[in-house]
Design a protein around this motif. Structure first.
Motif, PDB file in Angstrom:
ATOM      1  N   GLY A  38       0.789  -1.214   0.000  1.00 61.67           N
ATOM      2  CA  GLY A  38       0.000   0.000   0.000  1.00 61.67           C
ATOM      3  C   GLY A  38       0.825   1.269   0.000  1.00 61.67           C
ATOM      4  O   GLY A  38       0.331   2.320   0.373  1.00 61.67           O
ATOM      5  N   THR A  39       2.108   1.191  -0.386  1.00 61.39           N
ATOM      6  CA  THR A  39       2.947   2.378  -0.392  1.00 61.39           C
ATOM      7  C   THR A  39       2.510   3.320  -1.509  1.00 61.39           C
ATOM      8  O   THR A  39       1.793   2.950  -2.438  1.00 61.39           O
ATOM      9  CB  THR A  39       4.422   1.988  -0.598  1.00 61.39           C
ATOM     10  N   ARG A  43       0.755   2.578  -5.248  1.00 63.56           N
ATOM     11  CA  ARG A  43      -0.530   3.149  -5.648  1.00 63.56           C
ATOM     12  C   ARG A  43      -0.408   3.941  -6.947  1.00 63.56           C
ATOM     13  O   ARG A  43      -1.370   4.056  -7.697  1.00 63.56           O
ATOM     14  CB  ARG A  43      -1.078   4.053  -4.539  1.00 63.56           C
ATOM     15  N   ARG A 101      -9.442  -0.555  -5.724  1.00 62.65           N
ATOM     16  CA  ARG A 101      -9.794  -0.431  -4.315  1.00 62.65           C
ATOM     17  C   ARG A 101      -8.590   0.105  -3.532  1.00 62.65           C
ATOM     18  O   ARG A 101      -7.438  -0.171  -3.868  1.00 62.65           O
ATOM     19  CB  ARG A 101     -10.243  -1.775  -3.751  1.00 62.65           C
ATOM     20  N   SER A 102      -8.864   0.852  -2.487  1.00 68.42           N
ATOM     21  CA  SER A 102      -7.780   1.462  -1.709  1.00 68.42           C
ATOM     22  C   SER A 102      -6.961   0.432  -0.939  1.00 68.42           C
ATOM     23  O   SER A 102      -5.754   0.554  -0.817  1.00 68.42           O
ATOM     24  CB  SER A 102      -8.357   2.495  -0.734  1.00 68.42           C
ATOM     25  N   GLN A 103      -7.618  -0.613  -0.438  1.00 65.62           N
ATOM     26  CA  GLN A 103      -6.917  -1.646   0.315  1.00 65.62           C
ATOM     27  C   GLN A 103      -7.370  -3.031  -0.175  1.00 65.62           C
ATOM     28  O   GLN A 103      -8.173  -3.700   0.473  1.00 65.62           O
ATOM     29  CB  GLN A 103      -7.200  -1.502   1.818  1.00 65.62           C
ATOM     30  N   ASP A 105      -7.505  -7.007  -0.853  1.00 65.00           N
ATOM     31  CA  ASP A 105      -7.125  -8.160  -0.052  1.00 65.00           C
ATOM     32  C   ASP A 105      -5.928  -8.854  -0.709  1.00 65.00           C
ATOM     33  O   ASP A 105      -6.051  -9.353  -1.831  1.00 65.00           O
ATOM     34  CB  ASP A 105      -8.312  -9.117   0.044  1.00 65.00           C
TER      35      ASP A 105
END
Length: 253
Positions: A38-39, A43, A101-103, A105
């Motif tokens: 998620g850095t 992104r 999606r931001s996060q 799975d």
């Protein structure tokens, strides 16, 4: 039973586009697996990955024009090809959605990556085996051309869509590896189809070799002299490889 020239050209184009699309899905999916996180840098790759997966899925759907309508005697590789193509389209589209999606799975990403890579290569193999009816040189050649076509499209997308700092000739060192394998397989296939022949008989083979290997190398080499031309050169490399692949498919019929 003969195949009409128009149908032959159409099948060659559709098979080439499907193979390149599957190759692009595979390369982007592999990068997704290697860049899970998620850095901020990861992104920033979302736009590029979504574009790559979207284009790959659209091009892969060209395989429907080869697999459908269902033949009278479908055979096992037709069914495997249909199933693999459905999985490739579904997993590629799902990966693109997950990247938005931001996060996302991580475990689901890995599952989709594995499904996308496996099904994409199965599609290419199924189309090759449906075309040749045997696992000879045609199978590895189709796989390499698909990977080469997908890689060239990815390099073009990187140039056109990536906003971060990257050398214009950055992808060049990785290109000769696939080109060398493709050249060896093309020459082996040429030899298997008749070996040494007159120029009039073999000029089609040399034409393919020039489009698939020589011209892309020359164009890519220009980037060391004119890095500002990257936005035009990498798409031209992709077009040259795809046109050469279509010509090679035409010679297979």
């Amino acid at each position: 039973q003969g195949v009409a020239p128009g149908r032959t050209r159409l099948q060659a184009v559709l098979t080439t586009l499907c193979g390149a699309g599957c190759g692009l899905v595979l390369w982007v999916a592999l990068s997704s697996a290697l860049l899970i996180g998620g850095t901020d840098t990861m992104r920033k790759l979302v736009d590029l990955q979504v574009w790559g997966l979207g284009l790959g899925v659209v091009l892969s759907a060209s395989g429907l024009g080869v697999l459908l309508p269902r033949p009278a005697i479908p055979g096992r590789w037709w069914l495997r090809g249909v199933i693999a193509l459905a999985l490739a389209l579904a997993s590629g589209a799902t990966l693109a959605f997950l990247h938005l999606r931001s996060q996302p799975d991580p475990s689901l990403l890995v599952v989709m990556v594995l499904m996308a890579c496996g099904s994409a290569m199965t599609v290419v193999a199924a189309l090759a085996l449906l075309e040749t009816n045997e696992a000879g040189l045609g199978l590895p050649l189709r796989l390499v051309l698909a990977l080469l076509g997908g890689a060239s499209l990815l390099f073009a997308l990187i140039t056109l869509r990536w906003q971060g700092p990257i050398p214009a000739a950055g992808p060049v060192p990785s290109l000769p590896v696939l080109l060398l394998v493709a050249t060896r397989l093309l020459l082996a296939m040429w030899h298997a189809r008749g070996g040494k022949r007159s120029w009039a008989q073999s000029r089609g083979c040399w034409f393919v070799l020039g489009l698939v290997t020589a011209l892309p190398l020359l164009l890519a080499g220009l980037l060391y002299l004119q890095p500002g031309w990257a936005g035009a050169i990498w798409p031209l490399v992709a077009v040259s490889i795809l046109v050469g692949s279509v010509r090679e498919h035409m010679q297979a019929y």
